[in-house]
Design a protein around this motif. Sequence first.
Motif, PDB file in Angstrom:
ATOM      1  N   GLY A 100       0.817  -1.198   0.000  1.00  0.00           N
ATOM      2  CA  GLY A 100       0.000   0.000   0.000  1.00  0.00           C
ATOM      3  C   GLY A 100       0.853   1.250   0.000  1.00  0.00           C
ATOM      4  N   ALA A 101       2.020   1.208  -0.735  1.00  0.00           N
ATOM      5  CA  ALA A 101       2.971   2.317  -0.708  1.00  0.00           C
ATOM      6  C   ALA A 101       3.410   2.661  -2.118  1.00  0.00           C
ATOM      7  N   LEU A 102       3.759   3.935  -2.276  1.00  0.00           N
ATOM      8  CA  LEU A 102       4.290   4.423  -3.542  1.00  0.00           C
ATOM      9  C   LEU A 102       5.810   4.370  -3.529  1.00  0.00           C
ATOM     10  N   TYR A 103       6.400   4.020  -4.696  1.00  0.00           N
ATOM     11  CA  TYR A 103       7.853   4.011  -4.843  1.00  0.00           C
ATOM     12  C   TYR A 103       8.225   4.874  -6.028  1.00  0.00           C
ATOM     13  N   VAL A 104       9.361   5.537  -5.917  1.00  0.00           N
ATOM     14  CA  VAL A 104       9.872   6.353  -6.999  1.00  0.00           C
ATOM     15  C   VAL A 104      11.216   5.760  -7.430  1.00  0.00           C
ATOM     16  N   PHE A 105      11.457   5.795  -8.771  1.00  0.00           N
ATOM     17  CA  PHE A 105      12.718   5.255  -9.273  1.00  0.00           C
ATOM     18  C   PHE A 105      13.728   6.390  -9.398  1.00  0.00           C
ATOM     19  N   THR A 106      14.877   6.205  -8.752  1.00  0.00           N
ATOM     20  CA  THR A 106      15.960   7.192  -8.807  1.00  0.00           C
ATOM     21  C   THR A 106      17.233   6.484  -9.202  1.00  0.00           C
ATOM     22  N   ALA A 107      18.314   7.214  -9.206  1.00  0.00           N
ATOM     23  CA  ALA A 107      19.610   6.622  -9.533  1.00  0.00           C
ATOM     24  C   ALA A 107      19.980   5.531  -8.547  1.00  0.00           C
ATOM     25  N   ALA A 108      19.390   5.590  -7.347  1.00  0.00           N
ATOM     26  CA  ALA A 108      19.672   4.579  -6.331  1.00  0.00           C
ATOM     27  C   ALA A 108      18.744   3.387  -6.431  1.00  0.00           C
ATOM     28  N   GLY A 109      17.812   3.390  -7.396  1.00  0.00           N
ATOM     29  CA  GLY A 109      16.870   2.289  -7.552  1.00  0.00           C
ATOM     30  C   GLY A 109      15.497   2.702  -7.079  1.00  0.00           C
ATOM     31  N   TRP A 110      14.657   1.690  -6.829  1.00  0.00           N
ATOM     32  CA  TRP A 110      13.309   1.961  -6.351  1.00  0.00           C
ATOM     33  C   TRP A 110      13.357   2.365  -4.875  1.00  0.00           C
ATOM     34  N   THR A 111      12.846   3.591  -4.553  1.00  0.00           N
ATOM     35  CA  THR A 111      12.894   4.158  -3.198  1.00  0.00           C
ATOM     36  C   THR A 111      11.489   4.505  -2.733  1.00  0.00           C
ATOM     37  N   SER A 112      11.202   4.164  -1.488  1.00  0.00           N
ATOM     38  CA  SER A 112       9.891   4.484  -0.926  1.00  0.00           C
ATOM     39  C   SER A 112       9.673   5.993  -0.948  1.00  0.00           C
ATOM     40  N   LEU A 113       8.503   6.390  -1.474  1.00  0.00           N
ATOM     41  CA  LEU A 113       8.190   7.814  -1.504  1.00  0.00           C
ATOM     42  C   LEU A 113       8.044   8.348  -0.077  1.00  0.00           C
ATOM     43  N   GLY A 114       7.556   7.490   0.871  1.00  0.00           N
ATOM     44  CA  GLY A 114       7.454   7.911   2.265  1.00  0.00           C
ATOM     45  C   GLY A 114       8.812   8.227   2.847  1.00  0.00           C
ATOM     46  N   ALA A 115       9.840   7.422   2.541  1.00  0.00           N
ATOM     47  CA  ALA A 115      11.190   7.689   3.033  1.00  0.00           C
ATOM     48  C   ALA A 115      11.723   8.982   2.465  1.00  0.00           C
ATOM     49  N   THR A 116      11.341   9.282   1.202  1.00  0.00           N
ATOM     50  CA  THR A 116      11.773  10.540   0.590  1.00  0.00           C
ATOM     51  C   THR A 116      11.171  11.730   1.317  1.00  0.00           C
ATOM     52  N   VAL A 117       9.848  11.616   1.628  1.00  0.00           N
ATOM     53  CA  VAL A 117       9.179  12.705   2.350  1.00  0.00           C
ATOM     54  C   VAL A 117       9.777  12.864   3.742  1.00  0.00           C
ATOM     55  N   ALA A 118      10.197  11.762   4.404  1.00  0.00           N
ATOM     56  CA  ALA A 118      10.749  11.820   5.755  1.00  0.00           C
ATOM     57  C   ALA A 118      12.081  12.555   5.804  1.00  0.00           C
ATOM     58  N   ALA A 119      12.676  12.821   4.706  1.00  0.00           N
ATOM     59  CA  ALA A 119      13.984  13.486   4.695  1.00  0.00           C
ATOM     60  C   ALA A 119      13.932  14.774   3.899  1.00  0.00           C
ATOM     61  N   LEU A 120      12.822  15.510   3.984  1.00  0.00           N
ATOM     62  CA  LEU A 120      12.715  16.776   3.277  1.00  0.00           C
ATOM     63  C   LEU A 120      13.756  17.753   3.800  1.00  0.00           C
ATOM     64  N   GLN A 121      14.396  18.468   2.954  1.00  0.00           N
ATOM     65  CA  GLN A 121      15.464  19.402   3.329  1.00  0.00           C
ATOM     66  C   GLN A 121      15.201  20.774   2.738  1.00  0.00           C
ATOM     67  N   ASN A 122      15.653  21.821   3.497  1.00  0.00           N
ATOM     68  CA  ASN A 122      15.667  23.202   2.995  1.00  0.00           C
ATOM     69  C   ASN A 122      14.304  23.682   2.496  1.00  0.00           C
ATOM     70  N   LEU A 123      13.225  23.270   3.209  1.00  0.00           N
ATOM     71  CA  LEU A 123      11.915  23.811   2.874  1.00  0.00           C
ATOM     72  C   LEU A 123      11.847  25.286   3.276  1.00  0.00           C
ATOM     73  N   THR A 124      11.235  26.092   2.506  1.00  0.00           N
ATOM     74  CA  THR A 124      11.112  27.519   2.832  1.00  0.00           C
ATOM     75  C   THR A 124       9.823  27.819   3.582  1.00  0.00           C
ATOM     76  N   ARG A 125       8.798  26.965   3.444  1.00  0.00           N
ATOM     77  CA  ARG A 125       7.551  27.127   4.158  1.00  0.00           C
ATOM     78  C   ARG A 125       6.915  25.766   4.397  1.00  0.00           C
ATOM     79  N   LEU A 126       6.199  25.663   5.530  1.00  0.00           N
ATOM     80  CA  LEU A 126       5.465  24.436   5.808  1.00  0.00           C
ATOM     81  C   LEU A 126       4.216  24.802   6.591  1.00  0.00           C
ATOM     82  N   GLY A 127       3.075  24.456   6.049  1.00  0.00           N
ATOM     83  CA  GLY A 127       1.805  24.702   6.738  1.00  0.00           C
ATOM     84  C   GLY A 127       1.130  23.381   7.055  1.00  0.00           C
TER      85      GLY A 127
END
Length: 519
Positions: A100-127
């Motif tokens: 029940g999860a989304l994956y995105v393909f990157t240079a590192a292979g198939w990566t959980s989209l949730g793991a990507t969101v968990a490491a958000l960096q340098n956001l300028t705004r968050l509501g």
Amino acid sequence: MAETTRNLALPLLAAAQAQKHVTHNEALALLDALVQLACLDKDLAAPPASPAEGDRYLVTAAAPTGAWSGLSGQVALFADGVWTGSVPRPGWLAYVADEGALYVFTAAGWTSLGATVAALQNLTRLGIGTVADAANPLSAKLGAALFTAKAVGEGGSGDLRITLNKEASARTLSLLFQTGYSGRAELGLVGEDALSAKVSADGTAWTAAWRADPATGYVGFGAAASGTPGAPVSSGVVSAAPAVEMASHVATGAPEAMLRARIGRGSPSAPAGIKAGDRLFTMAGRGYHAGGAYSGDAVSLGAFAEEDFTGTAQGTGLDFQTVASGTTARRSVLKLRANGAVEIQPRAGAPSLGAGAGQIVFDSTATAFKAHDGTRWSRLSNLVRFAAATGFDNYIAADTWTKVQFNTGTVNDQGAFDAGTNRFVAPEAGTYTFGASLPYRRNGTSSPTGFQARFHRNGAAAGTGRVGAANPADGVTALGATATLALQAGDAVEVFALLNGADGYVAAAESGFWGHALP
């Protein structure tokens, strides 16, 4: 001319190609497989035994086997009875059904989209639940929030520390509490490195509540929170409003723990000296009562100025106040005065309720200090005492006990000796000691064979203190009688004399009757 499309590698029709429908259908099949990509699993290293037409899998195993051999990292499609692989491109998204999860393909292979969101960096705004803006780049509209420490078993330390940092001491680092977006309280390092709190009723006028000094650890309350605790009057921290400081100090020599109150007349900008009678501080206590409310200040300890304060005159005293049993009015019971005296406040009569051994009171009715020995109250000061004399030679008939009429009180504290009735009347219960001196004078040629004296209590012989002499000599014989009696309030003591066989006189000269209460 290219044979496949750039992104999905769909087969292209060639010019004059025979059986174009085969190539076209192959392209549609790939579109059907790769667009809206939803795979059943991504953790298998070999194809399932009974796949269904159109099933898709992400082959993430490094060395898959069977029909998937050589398809590592690809999207495997089962169609027309065979497995084919499609090489993904960076940015492809795939939904993995069993997770029940989304994956995105990157240079590192198939990566959980949730793991990507968990490491958000340098956001300028968050509501969160609301819109963030330039003034509030982090905004949240929540009903509750929770921060919890990461446990040791989860790779954490079990601790949680939230760090807030400001650029410089003169900057502000605070938490602002609002009602309807209007400030009501602020807590933090406001323009300095001292921790302080202030409050407001309208968001405009603010009042300092408390301040913790970073150098000493002293805590100031009220007016003391507006400046450095312990600062001199000229700093403007003294005002008509109370100022309270609490401090503890550990030193190599003498450690110190302190609760300090500072007060002055005037205002913070123009302080004035306190006057005699001004209260320096008051500590008070209240209690909840059966009437369904708290009492008034039922007990208090206060300090007061004994004189107008100057640079060289600063006399002070302490005042202890309590409420008497059965009443509600607080009154002073003990004062420690500037001159070093302990002043027990007078009360009318000695108390009966709650009286017990070791208690001391000042009885204003008796104008005396009294102490309780566990049984009764006894005077400690202003003891009853008297001395009386007679102004004439008292005639004593033969063989008759006759009262000696002492009619002059030379000492009469408490007014216990009644010259009109020639007797002592006990003003209160207690133990008393009495003495009498009775000189003999002959009446003409009378020659008594005996001369006696005794004390009477309430009109009857007291049973103690009787004295006598045989054949008294005129101007020579004198009787001295003493007695110690336990009396109740109102008991009367008198002196009686007796001459045996003949009459005579108790001479006025050098006669006396005296006594006093024992403490």
